[in-house]
Design an enzyme around this catalytic site. Structure first.
Site, PDB file in Angstrom:
ATOM      1  CB  SER A  39      12.790 -31.070 -24.645  1.00 49.08           C
ATOM      2  OG  SER A  39      11.723 -32.107 -24.675  1.00 49.08           O
ATOM      3  CG  ASN A 125       6.571 -37.250 -14.645  1.00 49.30           C
ATOM      4  OD1 ASN A 125       6.901 -36.490 -15.653  1.00 49.30           O
ATOM      5  ND2 ASN A 125       5.930 -36.907 -13.750  1.00 49.30           N
ATOM      6  CB  THR A 170      57.704 -27.835  -6.820  1.00 50.95           C
ATOM      7  OG1 THR A 170      58.816 -27.055  -6.395  1.00 50.95           O
ATOM      8  CG2 THR A 170      58.013 -29.490  -6.742  1.00 50.95           C
ATOM      9  CG  HIS A 171      56.407 -23.572  -6.111  1.00 48.62           C
ATOM     10  ND1 HIS A 171      55.520 -22.927  -4.913  1.00 48.62           N
ATOM     11  CD2 HIS A 171      56.822 -24.639  -5.364  1.00 48.62           C
ATOM     12  CE1 HIS A 171      55.608 -23.622  -4.065  1.00 48.62           C
ATOM     13  NE2 HIS A 171      56.417 -24.696  -4.088  1.00 48.62           N
ATOM     14  CB  SER A 292      50.520 -18.186 -37.580  1.00 46.75           C
ATOM     15  OG  SER A 292      50.178 -16.814 -38.117  1.00 46.75           O
ATOM     16  CE  LYS A 298      53.473 -18.793 -33.086  1.00 48.07           C
ATOM     17  NZ  LYS A 298      52.569 -17.957 -32.677  1.00 48.07           N
ATOM     18  CD  GLU A 305      47.162 -22.817 -28.267  1.00 48.54           C
ATOM     19  OE1 GLU A 305      47.141 -21.914 -28.003  1.00 48.54           O
ATOM     20  OE2 GLU A 305      47.711 -23.220 -29.468  1.00 48.54           O
ATOM     21  CE1 TYR A 332      10.357 -34.628 -15.335  1.00 47.86           C
ATOM     22  CE2 TYR A 332       8.419 -33.138 -15.263  1.00 47.86           C
ATOM     23  CZ  TYR A 332       9.457 -33.777 -16.031  1.00 47.86           C
ATOM     24  OH  TYR A 332       9.824 -33.105 -17.151  1.00 47.86           O
TER      25      TYR A 332
HETATM   26  N1  ARG Z   1      10.305 -33.736 -21.884  1.00 45.93           N
HETATM   27  C1  ARG Z   1      10.112 -33.959 -20.385  1.00 45.93           C
HETATM   28  C2  ARG Z   1      11.559 -34.354 -19.917  1.00 45.93           C
HETATM   29  O1  ARG Z   1      12.308 -34.556 -20.523  1.00 45.93           O
HETATM   30  C3  ARG Z   1       9.126 -35.153 -20.041  1.00 45.93           C
HETATM   31  C4  ARG Z   1       7.960 -34.543 -20.085  1.00 45.93           C
HETATM   32  C5  ARG Z   1       7.237 -34.499 -18.749  1.00 45.93           C
HETATM   33  N2  ARG Z   1       6.093 -33.642 -18.768  1.00 45.93           N
HETATM   34  C6  ARG Z   1       5.314 -33.434 -17.785  1.00 45.93           C
HETATM   35  N3  ARG Z   1       4.438 -32.562 -17.949  1.00 45.93           N
HETATM   36  N4  ARG Z   1       5.385 -34.262 -16.650  1.00 45.93           N
HETATM   37  O2  ARG Z   1      11.613 -34.393 -18.630  1.00 45.93           O
END
Ligand code: ARG
Length: 478
Positions: A39, A125, A170-171, A292, A298, A305, A332
């Site tokens: 991550s 965690n 409206t509409h 454009s 344009k 948008e 978790y």
């Molecule tokens: N990177 C993980 C998260 O963002 C935390 C890691 C927890 N990993 C684990 N094996 N319990 O949630």
């Protein structure tokens, strides 16, 4: 990377380089698994929050007697060294799975094996849940600032439209005359509700999970109240099992973001329509329009948008998170790592979009002649029915009378106001010469003088109400 002179001992398994948990494994992670597991590309932006949480945790360990005062001082120094290093060198191709692993490895490089004491009683965690909440609280503050800027821009636009008429729709059919200010203010009130929703999300984020461990709490005498105060949380989580898995506050924030998306998109749709040649009520500035590459004439309302387009991902992020959470067993689960992309994307999208839309509004102008020119006399049909009501005729009857007059005018191909008093009297004898006064947008708006109505007084009251809310919000952030 590793500074041998500091006697670093990362204590990492040779089987799983850069990992915090490799010892019980015989073989290394499969290459396909490495990428899925990682991550870091997403959570590396949380390094400040991770270090802040770690400093507070080190203090807590010091108070609990797990770290001596001199160990605590070294760990704090080491964490500051890590911060300085990340600030100046970035991550230097770190291979670890997440930001927590990188910071821990760097701390070991700074202070040697002492750094290995920091994770006592803590799990990633509760650590990652804490870091994301710290991020979330300041993100909420920033979104609120942006929304306040947008509301101020709309409030200014409303002031510029105080004495201008606009057909109320409206509409998407012309309905009754309103003040252009009343239209602009209608969007302010929607965004003010969004500010309240963000406030709620911030309150939900401000609950400290640190001290919950992996699931069962912490076996060392950690003072969670001191941790809460040190990290700027408002409350302490009450149940460790809930705390490591609670992402409700992110749902709250993403829902608020989705609603901001709805509101930005609706305002944008109005701007796209109102700046088109068919309406021409509003002119967006050059700074927020584009041309454009092919058609030289344009002038496109791209700010609106794009804001309308960006709302798609704001809605998608909420659905992503709800789908992620639904069906997870208690405690978790690794799925939860996926919470961050949706959160970060919503925050980034809002950071980019809300100020741009505010700029578009700030520099937009009403076009008075087009607004006045758009007031078709059929807009006064209700006023005509009300004219008879004031002469004692039941409304249901007057509705029918005016309906027939509208049909008559359409059949003759003339505006409703061009029907002769005589023709009107053919439908109802209560019509009189003073009926001509009905066909005046100022009169029509002035009679709608109830709270929230479109009379000058009622609109000024709304402008005032909004100003008061701005001042209250500014006072509360000082
Ligand atoms: N990177 C993980 C998260 O963002 C935390 C890691 C927890 N990993 C684990 N094996 N319990 O949630």
């Amino acid at each position: 990377m590793i500074d041998e002179t500091k006697g670093a001992d990362p204590q990492m398994s040779s089987e799983a380089p850069g990992s915090l948990w490799g010892a019980r494994f015989e073989s290394a992670m499969a290459p396909e698994m490495v990428e899925l597991n990682q991550s870091l590309p997403v959570d590396s932006c949380l390094w400040r929050e991770d270090i802040r949480g770690s400093e507070a945790w080190a203090q807590a360990l010091g108070r609990a007697g797990v770290l001596t005062q001199s160990e605590l001082a070294s760990v704090i120094d080491g964490l500051q060294g890590v911060a300085l290093r990340i600030e100046t060198e970035g991550f230097d191709q770190a291979q670890e799975e997440d930001i927590h692993s990188v910071v821990e490895r760097m701390l070991l490089e700074e202070v040697g094996s002492l750094g290995g004491k920091l994770h006592t009683g803590r799990s990633r965690n509760d650590q990652s849940a804490t870091g994301v909440r710290l991020f979330g609280m300041s993100a909420c503050d920033q979104v609120q600032d942006h929304l306040l800027g947008l509301c101020r821009a709309l409030h200014e636009l409303a002031r510029r439209g105080l004495h201008l008429p606009m057909p109320g729709y409206t509409h998407l059919q012309q309905a009754q005359p309103i003040r252009a200010a009343q239209w602009a203010l209608s969007h302010v009130f929607a965004f003010l509700r969004d500010i309240e929703r963000i406030e709620v999300a911030r309150g939900a984020a401000a609950v400290l999970p640190l001290g919950s461990g992996a699931i069962a709490g912490c076996p060392f005498p950690i003072d969670r109240k001191a941790l809460k105060d040190e990290l700027g949380f408002e409350r302490i989580s009450s149940n460790s099992v809930d705390a490591v898995a609670d992402r409700d506050w992110i749902c709250d924030l993403l829902y608020a973001g989705a609603m901001i998306g709805v509101h930005m998109s609706r305002l944008s749709e109005d701007l796209v329509l109102f700046s088109s040649s068919g309406f021409g009520f509003v002119r967006l500035s050059d700074e927020f329009s584009t041309g454009s590459s092919l058609m030289p004439q344009k002038r496109n309302p791209d700010v609106a948008e794009l804001a309308r387009g960006k709302s798609g991902r704001l809605h998608g992020n909420l659905v992503t998170l709800l789908t992620l959470l639904k069906g997870l067993p208690t405690g978790y689960n690794r799925d939860l790592q996926e919470d961050k992309e949706a959160l970060f994307d919503t925050c980034t999208t809002l950071d980019i979009t809300v100020p741009a839309l505010a700029g578009g509004i700030r520099t937009a102008e009403f076009v008075p002649e087009n607004l006045e020119g758009a007031i078709d006399t059929q807009l006064f049909a209700t006023d005509l029915a009300d004219y008879l009501v004031r002469k004692g005729v039941p409304f249901r009857e007057t509705h029918g009378v005016v309906g027939r007059l509208v049909r008559l005018a359409e059949g003759e191909g003339i505006p409703l106001s061009d029907l002769s008093v005589h023709a009107m009297q053919n439908e109802h004898e209560a019509f009189d010469d003073d009926v001509v006064e009905v066909f005046d947008w100022e009169r029509s708006t002035e009679v709608r003088d109830t709270i929230g109505g479109t009379s000058l007084r009622a609109v000024q009251e709304q402008l005032e109400e909004v100003s008061t809310q701005f001042s209250a919000m500014e006072a509360s952030t000082e």
